[in-house]
Design a protein around this motif. Structure first.
Motif, PDB file in Angstrom:
ATOM      1  N   UNK A 117       0.811  -1.222   0.000  1.00  0.00           N
ATOM      2  CA  UNK A 117       0.000   0.000   0.000  1.00  0.00           C
ATOM      3  C   UNK A 117       0.841   1.268   0.000  1.00  0.00           C
ATOM      4  N   UNK A 118       1.967   1.287   0.669  1.00  0.00           N
ATOM      5  CA  UNK A 118       2.796   2.506   0.665  1.00  0.00           C
ATOM      6  C   UNK A 118       4.207   2.150   1.120  1.00  0.00           C
ATOM      7  N   UNK A 119       5.101   3.072   0.869  1.00  0.00           N
ATOM      8  CA  UNK A 119       6.442   2.972   1.423  1.00  0.00           C
ATOM      9  C   UNK A 119       6.700   4.273   2.163  1.00  0.00           C
ATOM     10  N   UNK A 120       7.302   4.177   3.313  1.00  0.00           N
ATOM     11  CA  UNK A 120       7.550   5.392   4.087  1.00  0.00           C
ATOM     12  C   UNK A 120       9.038   5.733   4.016  1.00  0.00           C
ATOM     13  N   UNK A 121       9.298   6.904   3.488  1.00  0.00           N
ATOM     14  CA  UNK A 121      10.681   7.354   3.443  1.00  0.00           C
ATOM     15  C   UNK A 121      10.771   8.621   4.277  1.00  0.00           C
ATOM     16  N   UNK A 122      11.655   8.608   5.257  1.00  0.00           N
ATOM     17  CA  UNK A 122      11.797   9.778   6.111  1.00  0.00           C
ATOM     18  C   UNK A 122      13.250  10.228   6.039  1.00  0.00           C
ATOM     19  N   UNK A 123      13.440  11.458   5.645  1.00  0.00           N
ATOM     20  CA  UNK A 123      14.793  12.010   5.580  1.00  0.00           C
ATOM     21  C   UNK A 123      15.689  11.169   4.677  1.00  0.00           C
ATOM     22  N   UNK A 124      15.108  10.770   3.531  1.00  0.00           N
ATOM     23  CA  UNK A 124      15.827   9.953   2.555  1.00  0.00           C
ATOM     24  C   UNK A 124      16.226   8.575   3.095  1.00  0.00           C
ATOM     25  N   UNK A 183      14.675   4.862   4.018  1.00  0.00           N
ATOM     26  CA  UNK A 183      13.490   4.020   3.785  1.00  0.00           C
ATOM     27  C   UNK A 183      13.162   3.231   5.050  1.00  0.00           C
ATOM     28  N   UNK A 184      11.973   3.506   5.602  1.00  0.00           N
ATOM     29  CA  UNK A 184      11.581   2.808   6.839  1.00  0.00           C
ATOM     30  C   UNK A 184      10.565   1.721   6.587  1.00  0.00           C
ATOM     31  N   UNK A 185       9.505   2.080   5.857  1.00  0.00           N
ATOM     32  CA  UNK A 185       8.413   1.091   5.684  1.00  0.00           C
ATOM     33  C   UNK A 185       8.525   0.408   4.336  1.00  0.00           C
ATOM     34  N   UNK A 186       8.653  -0.899   4.344  1.00  0.00           N
ATOM     35  CA  UNK A 186       8.739  -1.697   3.122  1.00  0.00           C
ATOM     36  C   UNK A 186       8.384  -3.128   3.502  1.00  0.00           C
ATOM     37  N   UNK A 187       8.371  -3.999   2.506  1.00  0.00           N
ATOM     38  CA  UNK A 187       8.202  -5.401   2.851  1.00  0.00           C
ATOM     39  C   UNK A 187       9.498  -5.915   3.446  1.00  0.00           C
ATOM     40  N   UNK A 188       9.430  -6.601   4.585  1.00  0.00           N
ATOM     41  CA  UNK A 188      10.680  -7.171   5.103  1.00  0.00           C
ATOM     42  C   UNK A 188      11.271  -8.190   4.131  1.00  0.00           C
ATOM     43  N   UNK A 189      10.387  -8.814   3.347  1.00  0.00           N
ATOM     44  CA  UNK A 189      10.878  -9.814   2.397  1.00  0.00           C
ATOM     45  C   UNK A 189      11.490  -9.166   1.157  1.00  0.00           C
ATOM     46  N   UNK A 190      11.487  -7.837   1.085  1.00  0.00           N
ATOM     47  CA  UNK A 190      12.163  -7.174  -0.025  1.00  0.00           C
ATOM     48  C   UNK A 190      13.638  -6.941   0.314  1.00  0.00           C
ATOM     49  N   UNK A 191      14.096  -7.610   1.338  1.00  0.00           N
ATOM     50  CA  UNK A 191      15.506  -7.513   1.714  1.00  0.00           C
ATOM     51  C   UNK A 191      16.119  -8.912   1.631  1.00  0.00           C
ATOM     52  N   UNK A 192      17.194  -9.083   0.871  1.00  0.00           N
ATOM     53  CA  UNK A 192      17.765 -10.423   0.706  1.00  0.00           C
ATOM     54  C   UNK A 192      18.245 -11.012   2.022  1.00  0.00           C
ATOM     55  N   UNK A 193      18.648 -10.174   2.942  1.00  0.00           N
ATOM     56  CA  UNK A 193      19.139 -10.703   4.217  1.00  0.00           C
ATOM     57  C   UNK A 193      18.026 -11.484   4.924  1.00  0.00           C
ATOM     58  N   UNK A 194      16.826 -10.913   4.902  1.00  0.00           N
ATOM     59  CA  UNK A 194      15.697 -11.558   5.579  1.00  0.00           C
ATOM     60  C   UNK A 194      15.321 -12.863   4.894  1.00  0.00           C
ATOM     61  N   UNK A 195      15.145 -12.790   3.570  1.00  0.00           N
ATOM     62  CA  UNK A 195      14.699 -13.993   2.864  1.00  0.00           C
ATOM     63  C   UNK A 195      15.753 -15.086   2.952  1.00  0.00           C
ATOM     64  N   UNK A 196      17.031 -14.704   2.864  1.00  0.00           N
ATOM     65  CA  UNK A 196      18.078 -15.719   2.956  1.00  0.00           C
ATOM     66  C   UNK A 196      18.158 -16.299   4.362  1.00  0.00           C
TER      67      UNK A 196
END
Lengths: 186, 240
Positions: B99-106, B108-121
């Motif tokens: 639904x959204x991504x939150x970027x504060x002060x350049x 990135x805070x809000x995203x899918x955790x699974x959009x990070x390879x560290x998490x999925x791996x």
């Protein structure tokens, strides 16, 4: 979105390099790995205890309930069949018994009928006999009383005849006549 | 997606641990959401299920089907809960960034955790590690070791590579799908939607891609769970 779009406009040029390279820039995120692992294990444990466990329990319970219900239904079906068979047999027996009773009653009635008829016949026979006997006795009695009367009459006659000087022959003749008359009157 | 990550370094017993606070946040949020949904769904359990209990029973049966399609229920029953938790956690994680991504002060805070390879791996390594663990536990160490030389001894290098390839593909497939989905969403929302005409033009492709991303998120959650069971079954079963 808006915030992101604003910030993206400024950094559009430097987007490409770092972000698309696996692990680049970020270094080795050991903390993330540990945190993810710990969180997942905690989540797993919590869900097992509070959500999946009870849910599985109730599903299991339902399964057992259904199985037991099916079993009970099967059992009651068998029972009902048995009961039906029993009732049928009982009905058959009762019907047979009723028939027997009726037959017996008929037979008994027949017997009683013949018995009653025989008894009536015997009774009437007996009555007839006794009536005959009585008649005979009455006749004898009548005869006897007649004879006695005749005797007294004859004595009376004799006394009258003696008054009129009657001969012996006349007297005989007279007695016989009287007897004859008395016999015919009967 | 080209934003900075909120990194923090913590020294713990001489080892420097790097935390991506955005990941920490999103992992916590995803876990919390899964937990709350599951608790809400199973709070009023009834023999005659209604509403959300029906949905969760369907999910359970669905995962049961996944497990059953890979191994018999006697060995697979113990992985049922793992499968349900995985599919729920990954699905919710995949949905979070849509639904959204939150970027504060350049940053990135809000995203899918699974959009990070560290998490999925991490998840992938955990799953493969579990498969090894259960293989040793259920078949014994020697039988587990011998499996690396079956069906032929010279397959050993391939078998060894297979383990790493499995782990990498399992993690990166999920990461790639979700990350790509978010990139495209960001591009649609950020680059196309400039000016009134751009915004109007962006509405339809954004909606379409969001719908497709929901589909992809569900499919990827299913695939991850399915492959988890495939790998575990492959290690645990003894007939091949």
């Amino acid at each position: 979105m808006r915030k992101e779009s604003e910030s993206l406009e400024g950094s559009e040029m430097i987007v490409t390099t770092n972000a698309y390279v696996l692990g680049a820039g970020a270094g080795f995120n050991g903390g993330d790995i540990l945190f993810q692992l710990a969180m997942f294990i905690i989540l797993l444990a919590l869900l097992k205890k509070f959500a999946w466990g009870p849910l599985m329990g109730i599903m299991q319970q339902r399964e057992e309930h259904i199985a037991s219900e099916i079993e009970a239904a099967e059992k009651s079906r068998v029972e009902a069949n048995q009961l039906l068979e029993e009732t049928r047999a009982e009905l058959k027996a009762t019907r047979l018994e009723a028939q027997n009773t009726i037959e017996n009653a008929k037979k008994m009635g027949e017997e009683q009928k013949t018995e009653i008829i025989a008894a009536a016949r015997a009774e009437s026979e007996r009555l007839k006999e006794s009536a005959k006997l009585e008649i005979a006795q009455e006749r004898d009695n009548a005869m006897n009383s007649l004879r006695e009367q005749v005797a007294s009459l004859s004595v009376m006659i004799a006394s009258k005849v003696i008054e009129k000087e009657l001969s012996a022959a006349d007297q005989e003749q007279l007695i016989n006549d009287y007897i004859k008359e008395a016999g015919e009157e009967r | 997606m080209g934003h900075e990550s909120p990194l923090r370094h913590v020294d713990l017993f001489g080892v420097t641990l790097t935390f991506n606070l955005s990941n920490i946040l999103m992992i916590t949020v995803a876990s919390l959401i899964v937990f709350l949904i599951a608790i809400a769904a199973t709070r009023n359990l009834a023999m005659k299920p209604t509403g959300i209990q029906n949905i969760f029973e369907w999910i359970m049966d669905f995962v049961k089907g996944i497990v059953k399609s890979n191994m018999d229920w006697k060995t697979g029953g113990r992985f049922h809960i793992l499968g349900i938790t995985l599919i729920m956690y990954i699905f919710v994680s995949n949905m979070l960034g849509l639904p959204f991504a939150v970027v504060y002060d350049d940053v990135l805070w809000w995203k899918s955790p699974t959009a990070d390879p560290v998490i999925t791996l991490t998840l992938a390594v955990m799953v493969v590690g579990l498969s090894h663990f259960y293989a040793i536990r259920m078949k014994g160490f020697s039988e587990y070791g011998k499996d690396f030389f079956r069906p032929m001894w010279f397959m050993f290098p391939l078998k060894l590579i297979e383990e790493f390839a499995n782990t990498l593909t399992l993690g990166l497939r999920l990461y790639g799908n979700i990350f790509a989905g978010e990139i495209l969403l960001t591009l649609l929302a950020g680059s196309l939607a400039t000016g009134v005409g751009g915004h109007l033009a962006a509405i339809i492709p954004t909606l379409a891609w969001m719908g497709f991303s929901v589909f992809i998120g569900a499919i990827q959650a299913f695939i991850f769970t399915m492959l988890t069971m495939v790998y575990i079954a492959h290690k645990v079963s003894s007939d091949h």
